[in-house]
Write an enzyme that holds these catalytic residues in place. Structure first.
Site, PDB file in Angstrom:
ATOM      1  N   GLU A 148       0.942  -1.197  -0.082  1.00  0.00           N
ATOM      2  CA  GLU A 148      -0.401   0.274   0.342  1.00  0.00           C
ATOM      3  C   GLU A 148       1.262   1.272   0.184  1.00  0.00           C
ATOM      4  OE1 GLU A 148      -3.632   0.511  -0.261  1.00  0.00           O
ATOM      5  OE2 GLU A 148      -2.958   2.398  -0.783  1.00  0.00           O
ATOM      6  N   PHE A 149       0.940   2.487  -0.455  1.00  0.00           N
ATOM      7  CA  PHE A 149       1.322   3.548  -1.030  1.00  0.00           C
ATOM      8  C   PHE A 149       0.520   4.867  -0.350  1.00  0.00           C
ATOM      9  CE2 PHE A 149       2.701   0.229  -3.812  1.00  0.00           C
ATOM     10  CZ  PHE A 149       3.990  -0.255  -3.969  1.00  0.00           C
ATOM     11  N   ASN A 212      10.093   4.401   0.166  1.00  0.00           N
ATOM     12  CA  ASN A 212      10.033   4.837   1.203  1.00  0.00           C
ATOM     13  C   ASN A 212      11.410   5.025   1.337  1.00  0.00           C
ATOM     14  OD1 ASN A 212       7.325   5.070   1.866  1.00  0.00           O
ATOM     15  ND2 ASN A 212       6.962   3.714   3.029  1.00  0.00           N
ATOM     16  N   CYS A 264       6.267   5.101   9.432  1.00  0.00           N
ATOM     17  CA  CYS A 264       5.975   4.726   8.149  1.00  0.00           C
ATOM     18  C   CYS A 264       7.469   5.096   7.793  1.00  0.00           C
ATOM     19  CB  CYS A 264       5.693   5.443   7.195  1.00  0.00           C
ATOM     20  SG  CYS A 264       4.018   4.330   7.522  1.00  0.00           S
ATOM     21  N   LYS A 267      10.657   3.840  10.088  1.00  0.00           N
ATOM     22  CA  LYS A 267      10.621   2.458  11.370  1.00  0.00           C
ATOM     23  C   LYS A 267      10.947   1.771   9.731  1.00  0.00           C
ATOM     24  CE  LYS A 267       6.371   0.864   9.718  1.00  0.00           C
ATOM     25  NZ  LYS A 267       6.250  -0.596   9.122  1.00  0.00           N
ATOM     26  N   ARG A 334       3.249   9.310  15.941  1.00  0.00           N
ATOM     27  CA  ARG A 334       3.856   8.162  15.694  1.00  0.00           C
ATOM     28  C   ARG A 334       5.507   9.286  16.112  1.00  0.00           C
ATOM     29  NH1 ARG A 334       1.196   3.334  12.444  1.00  0.00           N
ATOM     30  NH2 ARG A 334       0.639   5.318  11.918  1.00  0.00           N
TER      31      ARG A 334
HETATM   32  C1  UGA Z   1       4.664   7.552   3.555  1.00  0.00           C
HETATM   33  C2  UGA Z   1       4.318   7.548   2.415  1.00  0.00           C
HETATM   34  O1  UGA Z   1       4.800   8.908   1.773  1.00  0.00           O
HETATM   35  C3  UGA Z   1       3.531   6.278   0.783  1.00  0.00           C
HETATM   36  O2  UGA Z   1       3.622   6.600   0.534  1.00  0.00           O
HETATM   37  C4  UGA Z   1       3.692   5.248   2.254  1.00  0.00           C
HETATM   38  O3  UGA Z   1       2.089   4.502   1.826  1.00  0.00           O
HETATM   39  C5  UGA Z   1       3.392   5.314   3.291  1.00  0.00           C
HETATM   40  O4  UGA Z   1       4.701   6.198   4.613  1.00  0.00           O
HETATM   41  C6  UGA Z   1       3.516   4.553   4.476  1.00  0.00           C
HETATM   42  O5  UGA Z   1       4.636   3.510   4.380  1.00  0.00           O
HETATM   43  O6  UGA Z   1       2.348   3.532   5.563  1.00  0.00           O
HETATM   44  P1  UGA Z   1       3.046   9.200   5.157  1.00  0.00           P
HETATM   45  O7  UGA Z   1       4.119   8.689   6.253  1.00  0.00           O
HETATM   46  O8  UGA Z   1       1.905   8.976   5.577  1.00  0.00           O
HETATM   47  O9  UGA Z   1       3.463   8.603   3.746  1.00  0.00           O
HETATM   48  O10 UGA Z   1       3.679  10.593   5.512  1.00  0.00           O
HETATM   49  P2  UGA Z   1       4.494  11.069   4.106  1.00  0.00           P
HETATM   50  O11 UGA Z   1       3.557  11.839   2.601  1.00  0.00           O
HETATM   51  O12 UGA Z   1       5.573  10.637   3.410  1.00  0.00           O
HETATM   52  O13 UGA Z   1       5.144  12.822   5.353  1.00  0.00           O
HETATM   53  C7  UGA Z   1       6.380  11.782   6.285  1.00  0.00           C
HETATM   54  C8  UGA Z   1       7.421  12.396   6.379  1.00  0.00           C
HETATM   55  O14 UGA Z   1       8.434  13.234   5.803  1.00  0.00           O
HETATM   56  C9  UGA Z   1       6.590  13.918   7.320  1.00  0.00           C
HETATM   57  O15 UGA Z   1       7.057  13.946   8.653  1.00  0.00           O
HETATM   58  C10 UGA Z   1       6.786  14.990   6.564  1.00  0.00           C
HETATM   59  O16 UGA Z   1       6.413  16.253   7.323  1.00  0.00           O
HETATM   60  C11 UGA Z   1       7.548  14.637   6.285  1.00  0.00           C
HETATM   61  N1  UGA Z   1       8.361  15.154   4.418  1.00  0.00           N
HETATM   62  C12 UGA Z   1       7.523  14.976   3.765  1.00  0.00           C
HETATM   63  C13 UGA Z   1       9.521  16.046   4.917  1.00  0.00           C
HETATM   64  O17 UGA Z   1      10.566  16.775   5.881  1.00  0.00           O
HETATM   65  N2  UGA Z   1      10.192  17.332   3.794  1.00  0.00           N
HETATM   66  C14 UGA Z   1       9.200  16.958   2.353  1.00  0.00           C
HETATM   67  O18 UGA Z   1       9.388  17.366   1.540  1.00  0.00           O
HETATM   68  C15 UGA Z   1       8.286  15.691   2.796  1.00  0.00           C
END
Ligand code: UGA
Length: 437
Positions: A148-149, A212, A264, A267, A334
């Site tokens: 899942e993404f 990821n 995600c 970890k 988290r």
């Molecule tokens: C992430 C992946 O983007 C999803 O594709 C994946 O399905 C998911 O993990 C998972 O494995 O279940 P998510 O954890 O919801 O999704 O969050 P993201 O939007 O990826 O952001 C992750 C972190 O990166 C956040 O703390 C965000 O603030 C940070 N971030 C994001 C940055 O610091 N800079 C950026 O340019 C983008």
């Protein structure tokens, strides 16, 4: 189709509701009674934009029900395993106990011809182990791995309109049948020409952690550039714009700041390193250790920056922290960078008040020692410095002159590079950010 979804957290609850929305008859199962009670009443047990509306829409049709009784999965043809795989305490490896207990509980209710579909993020090799077990204990049942993404905050949209589907299936006839069953499940998205990659188990498992890891690498890359910008007086946001115009690089996920958190990315890269080590391939992903270290350093740098702007000491200083969730449009705390910074500041003697539009209850459960307040006004009153650490829209839209009337000192740290330095400085504020002069 008749579908069961085992595990109703951020992934499973959304998946169940979306499968019902795609026209299937769905039963969601979880061991958490409170969660199931909420979902059964059509309420989302966590904050996810669009989910309450979707639950309301599909609950009325009778196509979606929730239960704690695993026996109710009997009769479903496809069973999605959507349980969590958190980091093991004190280790890098993933904790697979929930996957194992989901499979244990599922096996007695499976019938010949059923398909079990893993969606949880697992170490490569897990699917093969489960397939072997099914071969012994439920020989007429097949397994597919279908990572899942979805992103929190966009989970409903990402599930209904995914940018790709990946099916990890066994070889031969069983694999063909599994592909046909999954195609029927995803007939809706496939009709929108969603790319579909059919492959084997290890590739499907690796696709997920590779994706990821790549995203985490992109974020830490730009944050490493931010460190250099800080040393040279350069501006990382302009740098990101400029390199992002190259479409081989792309501007997305190049937002420098406090770095990544959540359930995600952190970890998953650690579990990937642990698994690679077991496979004797630790060198291949040794760089992820540096990605993780760059990410953690940003949090430390934010605390140091607060100290610097407060003339060398944070002890006893009133600090407002805006944001507790790991990112906006989520109540998930988290491994939240914002919360981590707030905790470090408080431990070092600052008088910290933290607020967040949605994550205060979760933050309070995790850190009862922190002073969490419901409103922005309560957080910023008499603050000597304001730290914007999660870029919720309402914080991006703060008006410098209005905020100036509420605080004790005009100092703001923009941990996500979302404010306009010119406007804030023009209004008399000391504006500082990560990676900007
Ligand atoms: C992430 C992946 O983007 C999803 O594709 C994946 O399905 C998911 O993990 C998972 O494995 O279940 P998510 O954890 O919801 O999704 O969050 P993201 O939007 O990826 O952001 C992750 C972190 O990166 C956040 O703390 C965000 O603030 C940070 N971030 C994001 C940055 O610091 N800079 C950026 O340019 C983008």
């Amino acid at each position: 189709m008749k579908i069961s979804v085992i595990g109703c957290g951020y992934l499973g609850a959304v998946h169940a509701a979306c499968m019902a929305r795609l026209g299937h008859e769905v039963v969601g199962v979880d061991v958490d009674e409170a969660k199931i009670a909420a979902l059964a009443e059509g309420r989302a047990p966590f904050f996810e934009p669009g989910l309450p509306e979707l639950l309301g829409e599909v609950s009325g049709t009778g196509a979606l029900r929730f239960t704690t009784d695993m026996a109710e999965v009997a009769g479903s043809q496809v069973h999605f395993v959507c349980v969590g795989t958190p980091q093991r305490r004190g280790e890098y490896a993933a904790d697979l106990r929930y996957v194992e207990s989901a499979v244990d509980a599922l096996i007695p209710h499976l019938r010949d011809g059923d398909l079990v579909v893993g969606k949880s993020t697992v170490p490569v090799g897990t699917a093969a182990g489960i397939a072997e077990r099914l071969g012994r204990e439920a020989p007429g049942v097949s397994l597919a791995w279908n990572p899942e993404f979805l992103r929190e905050g966009f989970a409903v949209k990402d599930t209904l309109h995914p940018d790709r589907l990946v099916y990890g299936v066994p070889g031969g006839e069983a694999g063909e049948l599994a592909v046909a069953q999954l195609d029927e499940v995803y007939a809706g998205p496939l009709s929108e020409h969603t790319p579909r990659v059919v492959t084997d188990y290890p590739t499907a498992e690796l696709v997920k952690v590779a994706a990821n890891s790549f995203l985490a690498t992109k974020i830490s890359f730009i944050n490493a550039m931010a460190e250099l910008c800080e040393e040279t007086g350069a501006d990382v946001t302009r740098l990101a714009d400029a390199i992002g115009y190259d479409d081989r690089i792309g501007r997305k996920f190049l937002n420098a700041g406090l770095g990544f958190g959540g359930g995600c990315l952190p970890k998953d890269i650690r579990a990937f390193m642990a698994r690679a080590g077991e496979l004797g391939a630790d060198q291949a992903v040794a760089f992820l250790k540096e990605i993780d270290a760059i990410n953690t350093r940003r949090r430390v740098r934010m605390v140091d920056l607060a100290r610097e702007v407060l003339d060398g000491s944070i002890v006893g200083k009133r600090i407002a922290v805006l944001g507790a969730a790991f990112k906006p449009n989520s109540d998930d705390v988290r491994d939240s960078p914002a919360l981590d910074v707030a905790v470090q500041l408080a431990r070092q003697g600052a008088d910290v008040r933290v607020t967040d539009p949605e994550a205060v209850p979760n933050a309070r459960r995790l850190h009862p020692e922190l002073r969490l307040v419901e409103s922005l006004d309560e957080a910023v009153v008499d603050a000597e410095i304001v730290l914007l650490l999660t870029e919720w829209q309402e914080y991006r839209e703060l008006v410098p002159a209005e905020l100036a009337e509420k605080v004790a000192g005009l100092r703001i740290l923009d941990g996500r590079n979302v404010l306009d330095p010119v406007a804030w400085r023009a209004a008399g504020w000391t504006y500082r950010a990560l990676g900007r002069p």
